[in-house]
Design a protein around this motif. Structure first.
Motif, PDB file in Angstrom:
ATOM      1  N   ARG A 101      -2.951  12.391  -9.248  1.00  0.00           N
ATOM      2  CA  ARG A 101      -1.739  12.340  -8.416  1.00  0.00           C
ATOM      3  C   ARG A 101      -1.519  10.916  -7.866  1.00  0.00           C
ATOM      4  NH1 ARG A 101       2.838  13.232  -7.025  1.00  0.00           N
ATOM      5  NH2 ARG A 101       3.431  13.631  -4.891  1.00  0.00           N
ATOM      6  N   LEU A 102      -2.628  10.182  -7.661  1.00  0.00           N
ATOM      7  CA  LEU A 102      -2.486   8.806  -7.166  1.00  0.00           C
ATOM      8  C   LEU A 102      -1.710   7.946  -8.158  1.00  0.00           C
ATOM      9  CD1 LEU A 102      -5.978   7.848  -5.640  1.00  0.00           C
ATOM     10  CD2 LEU A 102      -3.961   8.785  -4.492  1.00  0.00           C
ATOM     11  N   ASP A 103      -1.967   8.199  -9.469  1.00  0.00           N
ATOM     12  CA  ASP A 103      -1.236   7.420 -10.482  1.00  0.00           C
ATOM     13  C   ASP A 103       0.261   7.705 -10.391  1.00  0.00           C
ATOM     14  OD1 ASP A 103      -3.521   6.204 -11.478  1.00  0.00           O
ATOM     15  OD2 ASP A 103      -3.953   7.904 -12.801  1.00  0.00           O
ATOM     16  N   GLU A 104       0.590   8.977 -10.128  1.00  0.00           N
ATOM     17  CA  GLU A 104       2.024   9.310  -9.976  1.00  0.00           C
ATOM     18  C   GLU A 104       2.605   8.600  -8.761  1.00  0.00           C
ATOM     19  OE1 GLU A 104       1.033  13.828 -11.400  1.00  0.00           O
ATOM     20  OE2 GLU A 104       2.333  13.582  -9.648  1.00  0.00           O
ATOM     21  N   LEU A 105       1.829   8.591  -7.667  1.00  0.00           N
ATOM     22  CA  LEU A 105       2.323   7.911  -6.457  1.00  0.00           C
ATOM     23  C   LEU A 105       2.504   6.415  -6.704  1.00  0.00           C
ATOM     24  CD1 LEU A 105       0.239   9.554  -3.559  1.00  0.00           C
ATOM     25  CD2 LEU A 105       2.653   9.914  -4.093  1.00  0.00           C
ATOM     26  N   ALA A 106       1.559   5.826  -7.449  1.00  0.00           N
ATOM     27  CA  ALA A 106       1.653   4.386  -7.737  1.00  0.00           C
ATOM     28  C   ALA A 106       2.906   4.102  -8.571  1.00  0.00           C
ATOM     29  CB  ALA A 106       0.398   3.918  -8.466  1.00  0.00           C
ATOM     30  N   ALA A 107       3.208   4.995  -9.522  1.00  0.00           N
ATOM     31  CA  ALA A 107       4.413   4.808 -10.349  1.00  0.00           C
ATOM     32  C   ALA A 107       5.666   4.936  -9.478  1.00  0.00           C
ATOM     33  CB  ALA A 107       4.436   5.842 -11.475  1.00  0.00           C
ATOM     34  N   GLN A 108       5.635   5.894  -8.538  1.00  0.00           N
ATOM     35  CA  GLN A 108       6.768   6.073  -7.620  1.00  0.00           C
ATOM     36  C   GLN A 108       6.952   4.832  -6.759  1.00  0.00           C
ATOM     37  OE1 GLN A 108       7.672  10.574  -6.207  1.00  0.00           O
ATOM     38  NE2 GLN A 108       6.305   9.540  -5.048  1.00  0.00           N
ATOM     39  N   ALA A 109       5.817   4.304  -6.258  1.00  0.00           N
ATOM     40  CA  ALA A 109       5.875   3.104  -5.425  1.00  0.00           C
ATOM     41  C   ALA A 109       6.517   1.967  -6.215  1.00  0.00           C
ATOM     42  CB  ALA A 109       4.465   2.715  -4.969  1.00  0.00           C
ATOM     43  N   ASP A 110       6.076   1.836  -7.455  1.00  0.00           N
ATOM     44  CA  ASP A 110       6.589   0.775  -8.318  1.00  0.00           C
ATOM     45  C   ASP A 110       8.108   0.915  -8.476  1.00  0.00           C
ATOM     46  OD1 ASP A 110       5.994  -1.463  -9.855  1.00  0.00           O
ATOM     47  OD2 ASP A 110       6.266  -0.274 -11.698  1.00  0.00           O
ATOM     48  N   ALA A 111       8.543   2.154  -8.762  1.00  0.00           N
ATOM     49  CA  ALA A 111       9.983   2.392  -8.956  1.00  0.00           C
ATOM     50  C   ALA A 111      10.764   2.098  -7.676  1.00  0.00           C
ATOM     51  CB  ALA A 111      10.211   3.834  -9.398  1.00  0.00           C
ATOM     52  N   ASN A 112      10.113   2.284  -6.524  1.00  0.00           N
ATOM     53  CA  ASN A 112      10.796   2.014  -5.248  1.00  0.00           C
ATOM     54  C   ASN A 112      10.628   0.560  -4.796  1.00  0.00           C
ATOM     55  OD1 ASN A 112      11.780   4.610  -4.926  1.00  0.00           O
ATOM     56  ND2 ASN A 112       9.961   5.338  -3.842  1.00  0.00           N
ATOM     57  N   GLY A 113       9.908  -0.235  -5.598  1.00  0.00           N
ATOM     58  CA  GLY A 113       9.716  -1.643  -5.247  1.00  0.00           C
ATOM     59  C   GLY A 113       8.727  -1.850  -4.115  1.00  0.00           C
ATOM     60  N   VAL A 114       7.745  -0.922  -3.995  1.00  0.00           N
ATOM     61  CA  VAL A 114       6.758  -1.023  -2.912  1.00  0.00           C
ATOM     62  C   VAL A 114       5.400  -1.388  -3.513  1.00  0.00           C
ATOM     63  CG1 VAL A 114       5.606   0.266  -1.059  1.00  0.00           C
ATOM     64  CG2 VAL A 114       7.974   0.792  -1.650  1.00  0.00           C
ATOM     65  N   GLU A 115       4.722  -2.356  -2.916  1.00  0.00           N
ATOM     66  CA  GLU A 115       3.414  -2.756  -3.427  1.00  0.00           C
ATOM     67  C   GLU A 115       2.378  -1.676  -3.087  1.00  0.00           C
ATOM     68  OE1 GLU A 115       1.864  -6.354  -1.663  1.00  0.00           O
ATOM     69  OE2 GLU A 115      -0.120  -5.901  -2.504  1.00  0.00           O
ATOM     70  N   ALA A 116       1.747  -1.118  -4.104  1.00  0.00           N
ATOM     71  CA  ALA A 116       0.700  -0.106  -3.882  1.00  0.00           C
ATOM     72  C   ALA A 116      -0.208  -0.099  -5.102  1.00  0.00           C
ATOM     73  CB  ALA A 116       1.315   1.275  -3.681  1.00  0.00           C
ATOM     74  N   THR A 117      -1.525  -0.099  -4.860  1.00  0.00           N
ATOM     75  CA  THR A 117      -2.480  -0.223  -5.959  1.00  0.00           C
ATOM     76  C   THR A 117      -3.494   0.906  -5.893  1.00  0.00           C
ATOM     77  OG1 THR A 117      -2.428  -2.544  -5.289  1.00  0.00           O
ATOM     78  CG2 THR A 117      -3.933  -1.994  -7.074  1.00  0.00           C
TER      79      THR A 117
END
Ligand SMILES: Cc1cc2nc3c(=O)[nH]c(=O)nc-3n(C[C@H](O)[C@H](O)[C@H](O)COP(=O)(O)OP(=O)(O)OC[C@H]3O[C@@H](n4cnc5c(N)ncnc54)[C@H](O)[C@@H]3O)c2cc1C
Length: 398
Positions: A101-117
């Motif tokens: 689920r973290l990978d999904e959140l990271a992809a969402q962050a990316d799509a929203n332009g938010v830095e998250a690793t």
């Protein structure tokens, strides 16, 4: 007394709308607030977290407002000396499913332009040595803000731009007139060209009184907090969240380092027996009747999962050991004695007649009014862009 625009509600949404109206236009704006202070309800009884937008569906208004709101509120706080600390957050995954689920959140962050690793166990231990988890999503932009000071600073700016704030003034009814609305209050009537209903936990009632938004009703959910004792604050550096379960409406207890350095744990999400019921012994029979008489309420709780969650949350409300046990899943070193009861807030959870939890911001426009039916969490984070958006809508109505 009359104003071009009357805003009902001195929370972050109402004050932000008034501020944007006053700074963008020459309109005479009045805010009407029933309490003696601003930000007494949801806007002053929340976690105070600026949610930078990694966990909101890309393309939604919520994601857009959260991303922009975080950026703008940090700048506003810096400019107006409001305590705001960019401490960051780790979303800890304890199982393989959560890790995926973290990978999904990271992809969402990316799509929203938010830095998250996504980081592994070792990096998680560096960031939060006491946190449980095999991996985590690290988002450095999450911040803690003093929500009440923010609302007061915004209100100061609004007043300087010409807004009148009427405190201790409860709106008791709305009546349509040729020029807009007559707003009945317990301190006498106010005439308004346009009304903005930003009454939070009571907004649906004000809307229903003029036949608007009848397919939605507020079902109040209390969120209770404990505070970690000062000598044990070192257990938490920043914010530690569980991996969200997409099927559950609330996140579950988590740890937040506040702007003043204190560490709070919570909130849970207990069905409240009143819209302003801040203690688990508070009961407001009218509010309770309202909730129980609503078909949307019974449709929501027709799901066995919701009933199970409600029972677990109620258990945490009445039993400190259960609350502490839930918190220990994220922070195993935490002891029951490390926690002292703190404040509570009540969420205006909007439920549709079909029994769905409304998850996006929702407002309804009429000829001479805007009713904010759902200033859903993270409404504090979203308040600057949301208030500006509402002000833009009002400009088209005057
Ligand atoms: C427990 C909890 C934790 C949360 N955590 C976060 C977080 O960390 N980050 C985040 O971004 N968001 C968070 N939120 C959400 C956020 O607090 C809300 O979305 C936001 O405060 C809503 O603001 P509002 O102005 O719409 O409502 P409110 O702050 O409730 O303001 C409404 C105002 O209207 C007034 N009013 C009501 N009826 C009348 C009347 N008849 N006449 C006059 N005045 C009236 C009330 O007194 C009140 O002051 C949290 C909420 C809760 C409850």
């Amino acid at each position: 007394m009359e104003h071009d625009v009357v805003v009902v509600g001195g929370g972050c949404v109402g004050i932000s709308t008034a501020y944007h109206l006053a700074t963008r236009t020459d309109l005479d704006v009045g805010v009407v607030e029933k309490e003696h202070h601003l930000a007494v309800h949801q806007s002053g009884r929340n976690s105070g977290v600026l949610h930078p937008g990694f966990n909101y569906e890309p393309g939604t208004q919520k994601a857009e407002f959260a991303v922009e709101g975080t950026r703008r509120m940090k700048a506003f706080c810096a400019e107006h000396d409001v305590p705001c600390e960019e401490v960051g957050v780790v979303v800890a995954a304890r199982t393989r499913t959560e890790e995926r689920r973290l990978d999904e959140l990271a992809a969402q962050a990316d799509a929203n332009g938010v830095e998250a690793t996504v980081v592994g166990r070792e990096r998680l231990r560096e960031l939060e040595p006491e946190a449980a988890g095999r991996a985590a999503l690290h988002c450095p932009a999450a911040a803690s803000v003093d929500a009440q000071q923010y609302v007061y600073a915004l209100a100061r700016e609004a007043r300087e731009a010409g807004v009148t704030v009427h405190l201790d003034t409860r709106v008791t009814g709305l009546e349509r007139t040729a020029g807009g609305y007559r707003v009945a209050t317990d301190s006498g009537p106010l005439d308004a060209g346009v009304v903005v209903n930003a009454a939070g936990l009571q907004a649906d009632r004000i809307a229903h009184s003029v036949g608007v938004g009848e397919d939605y009703r507020v079902v109040p959910f209390r969120g209770e907090y404990y505070e970690v004792t000062p000598d044990r604050r070192g257990l938490v550096n920043s914010m530690i969240y569980p991996t969200p379960d997409p099927e559950l409406p609330f996140l579950g207890v988590h740890f937040t380092r506040r702007a003043d350095g204190s560490v709070i744990v919570g909130p849970n999400a207990v069905l409240a027996f009143g819209r302003e019921a801040y203690e688990n012994t508070d009961v407001n029979l009218g509010d309770l009747r309202d909730a129980l008489g609503y078909e949307g309420f019974w449709r929501l709780f027709a799901s066995p999962k919701m009933v199970r969650v409600a029972a677990v949350e109620l258990g945490k409300s009445f039993s400190k050991p259960r609350f502490a046990a839930a918190a220990r899943k994220l922070l195993p070193a935490l002891r029951d004695d490390d926690l002292v009861p703190s404040y509570a807030g009540v969420r205006a959870q909007v439920v549709s007649r079909d029994g769905d939890l409304v998850k996006q911001p929702l407002f309804v426009e009429e000829e001479r009014a805007v009713h904010v039916l759902n200033a859903v969490s993270p409404g504090l984070t979203c308040s600057l862009p949301f208030g500006e958006h509402l002000a833009e809508r009002v400009e088209t109505l005057v």
